[in-house]
Enzyme design. Structure first.
Site, short mmCIF file in Angstrom:
data_model
loop_
_atom_site.label_atom_id
_atom_site.label_comp_id
_atom_site.label_asym_id
_atom_site.label_seq_id
_atom_site.Cartn_x
_atom_site.Cartn_y
_atom_site.Cartn_z
N GLU A 204 30.51 17.07 55.90
CA GLU A 204 31.97 16.95 56.02
C GLU A 204 32.40 16.97 57.48
O GLU A 204 33.21 16.14 57.93
CB GLU A 204 32.68 18.11 55.29
CG GLU A 204 32.49 18.13 53.79
CD GLU A 204 31.27 18.94 53.34
OE1 GLU A 204 30.30 19.07 54.14
OE2 GLU A 204 31.26 19.41 52.20
N GLU A 344 29.76 33.82 48.59
CA GLU A 344 28.59 33.15 49.16
C GLU A 344 27.54 34.19 49.56
O GLU A 344 26.34 33.91 49.56
CB GLU A 344 28.99 32.28 50.37
CG GLU A 344 27.97 31.20 50.70
CD GLU A 344 28.42 30.23 51.78
OE1 GLU A 344 28.48 30.61 52.95
OE2 GLU A 344 28.70 29.05 51.45
N HIS A 375 55.33 36.13 40.01
CA HIS A 375 56.01 35.12 39.18
C HIS A 375 55.04 34.07 38.68
O HIS A 375 55.44 32.97 38.31
CB HIS A 375 57.15 34.49 40.00
CG HIS A 375 58.12 35.53 40.44
ND1 HIS A 375 59.19 35.94 39.66
CD2 HIS A 375 58.15 36.32 41.55
CE1 HIS A 375 59.84 36.90 40.29
NE2 HIS A 375 59.23 37.15 41.43
N LYS A 503 24.31 19.42 47.73
CA LYS A 503 24.27 18.58 48.94
C LYS A 503 23.22 17.48 48.78
O LYS A 503 23.47 16.32 49.09
CB LYS A 503 23.88 19.42 50.17
CG LYS A 503 24.94 20.35 50.70
CD LYS A 503 24.39 21.00 51.99
CE LYS A 503 25.21 22.20 52.40
NZ LYS A 503 24.61 22.96 53.50
O1 F6P Z 1 28.50 25.97 52.57
C1 F6P Z 1 27.35 26.27 53.24
C2 F6P Z 1 27.58 26.54 54.69
O2 F6P Z 1 26.33 26.56 55.30
C3 F6P Z 1 28.34 27.82 54.98
O3 F6P Z 1 27.55 28.94 54.89
C4 F6P Z 1 28.85 27.54 56.35
O4 F6P Z 1 29.85 28.43 56.76
C5 F6P Z 1 29.32 26.11 56.18
O5 F6P Z 1 28.36 25.53 55.32
C6 F6P Z 1 29.45 25.33 57.44
O6 F6P Z 1 28.25 25.24 58.13
P1 F6P Z 1 28.19 24.75 59.62
O7 F6P Z 1 28.94 25.71 60.47
O8 F6P Z 1 26.74 24.71 59.97
O9 F6P Z 1 28.81 23.38 59.69
#
Ligand code: F6P
Length: 537
Positions: A204, A344, A375, A503
């Site tokens: 992302e 987590e 509410h 993932k």
């Molecule tokens: O969701 C898994 C994870 O590894 C989290 O533990 C972490 O905070 C997040 O993804 C973001 O990871 P990064 O900082 O490596 O982008």
């Protein structure tokens, strides 16, 4: 197993209600209180008496809790599945602290990294570091997800009145709408982009980072990337490959878990927005809680009490959820932040020896600020079939001057805790209805609907005001609660293998959105893909 069995056996003997507890022991309200680091935990409205608490405290010794706590602070590699130390406490340390990993003091490098990020942040605030066209930065966009987003986002909302520098914005979601909507109101000439990612590989974040890079390049030219980007990461090689120069890399270490990283350079957006002095105050509040956690006897130790109370309900009474309800609008992202920290960390089904657990671990953590929740979901909290323990969080003072709103807010909070604990019997309802002019038959018919069973437990976590110090202490208290519960459950709270399969599946599935062929996946996925592609325009 023995330990959790013991909790279940203590709970089986439990036959008191909150009403009977207070009746039998009027002094419990002043005794069942712990104070430290500016926080006050009132845990008197829980299904606990001194005898049950004493037995819960004994369990700490059974699982070598005190040795394990010392081991974490000593920098040992307690994250055994990743062979890493867990030393986020060092991030709020100072030069007098002697945190050590593998025989080396860590504070010199922690302080150096902190100073480097402070100098950069202050230079931005003062307009010494500017954008490619010479204009000072007015806005900072932090692109990150999970621990690289939730912490700084939550803190920036909590301490909003202290923002006097460039405005912080947070983009986390892969959904293009998130980046689009944030950038839509910003001027690229005055926008600094921080790519926050411990690994610098997160799908992302990298996707959004590349899109932001295109935005800056297309508006200001490719060379502007140097001035408009910085990275908060442990993966220097990947940051360089992305095109960010070494002087703009603000690093940290593999012994900082993502969900414990707000204290590191991951907090840079906060330092830019509020200044290093405020951030130092935030760190000092957490440090004070660390000392409280390390040095206070268990029966007055806020994180230990929070942990034991949580386990008491989870494993003794089988309660599945824990609500965190701040009566403080600016903590509106606090529950979301805690969801990652707790779920987590402790949402695990395998013990430290790799064996499946025979008891439950982390409950569902959820919540919204009061009074909004009153509410919405409070109906269920008062009269639903399941009991949900609550952490109410409240402050004596508002940072703003509106005393009337704040008194009303706090009156609501205390009233809710009171109503949940002590309820209202059918007989009381009946008498009140008669007094209000209802007929006997109406009062009888509606009595049970209007009855409040009570005996619904809650903690009150109180502080003077929502300051950088108290917020730091509050977060650290929950971090140590999570650590303590992990020890009692005999799990590794510091890995997160459960995020990996999804993932990998996504990586494998993405090409199917172009080819239309998902034959290696289930028929459910194939049919859903087919429908999505048919509807696509
Ligand atoms: O969701 C898994 C994870 O590894 C989290 O533990 C972490 O905070 C997040 O993804 C973001 O990871 P990064 O900082 O490596 O982008």
């Amino acid at each position: 197993m023995i330990l959790i069995d013991e909790i279940a056996s203590i709970s089986r003997q439990w036959n008191q209600t909150l009403t009977s507890l207070f009746k039998g022991d009027p002094g419990r309200a002043s005794r069942f209180v712990a104070e430290g680091a500016g926080l006050r935990l009132d845990y008197s409205k829980h299904w606990l008496d001194s005898a049950a608490l004493t037995r819960l405290f004994e369990l700490l010794c059974t699982c070598d809790f005190f040795e394990k706590r010392a081991s974490m602070f000593a920098g040992n590699r307690i994250n055994t599945t990743e062979n890493r130390a867990v030393l986020h406490v060092a991030l709020r340390g100072d030069s007098t602290d002697n945190f050590i990993i593998d025989g080396s003091l860590v504070m010199p490098s922690v302080i150096q990294a902190r100073e480097q990020s402070y100098v950069f942040a202050e230079d931005i605030r003062e307009g010494i570091v500017v954008g490619a066209t010479g204009r000072p930065f007015t806005d900072v966009v932090n692109i990150g997800i999970g621990g690289s987003d939730l912490g700084p986002l939550m803190v920036s909302e909590a301490l909003k009145p202290m923002i006097d520098g460039p405005r912080p914005h947070y983009v986390s979601n892969l959904d293009g709408a998130h980046l689009h909507d944030v950038l839509a109101s910003l001027d690229p000439q005055t926008t600094l982009i921080l790519i926050a990612s411990k690994t610098f590989t997160t799908q992302e974040t990298m996707h959004n980072a590349h899109k932001a890079k295109q935005w800056i390049s297309s508006e200001l030219g490719e060379t502007a990337v140097t001035e408009h980007f910085a990275a908060l990461s442990t993966n220097e090689g990947a940051v360089r490959a992305f095109g960010i120069s070494d002087t703009r890399i603000f690093g940290f270490w593999d012994w900082v878990g993502g969900r414990y990283s707000v204290w590191s350079t991951i907090g840079l957006s906060l330092v830019i927005a509020m200044g290093s002095k405020i951030f130092d105050r935030f760190l000092s509040g957490a440090r004070e809680m660390d000392r409280h956690f390390q040095n206070t006897p268990a029966d007055h130790n806020i994180p230990i009490l929070m942990a034991l109370i949580g386990i008491w309900y989870r494993n003794g009474f089988g309660l599945d959820t824990q609500a965190v309800l701040p009566y403080e609008q600016r903590l509106h992202r606090f529950s979301a932040y805690l969801q990652q920290m707790e779920m987590e960390s402790n949402g695990k089904r395998i013990d430290q020896n790799g064996k499946p657990l025979e008891y439950h671990t982390c409950p569902v953590i959820w919540g919204e600020p009061g009074t909004n929740g009153q509410h919405a979901f409070f109906q269920m909290l008062h009269q639903g079939t399941m009991v949900c323990p609550i952490d109410f969080i409240l402050t004596a003072n508002s940072i703003d001057t509106d005393h009337e709103s704040h008194s009303l807010l706090n009156a609501n909070c205390l009233a809710q805790a009171e109503a949940l604990a002590f309820g209202k019997s059918t007989d009381e309802v009946y008498q009140d209805m008669l007094a209000d002019g209802f007929s006997d038959s109406e009062a009888t018919r509606l009595g049970s609907h209007r009855t409040f069973p009570g005996n619904r437990p809650s903690s009150l976590i109180m502080m003077d005001a929502l300051t950088p110090e108290s917020l730091g202490a509050l977060i650290a208290a929950y971090e140590h609660k999570v650590f303590t519960q992990g020890i009692l459950w005999n799990i590794n709270s510091y890995d997160q293998w459960g995020v990996e399969l999804g993932k990998a599946q996504c990586k494998a599935l993405r090409p199917s959105f172009d080819s239309g062929n998902a034959s290696q996946f289930s028929t459910s996925t194939q049919e859903s893909l087919k429908w999505l592609l048919e509807k696509k325009y």
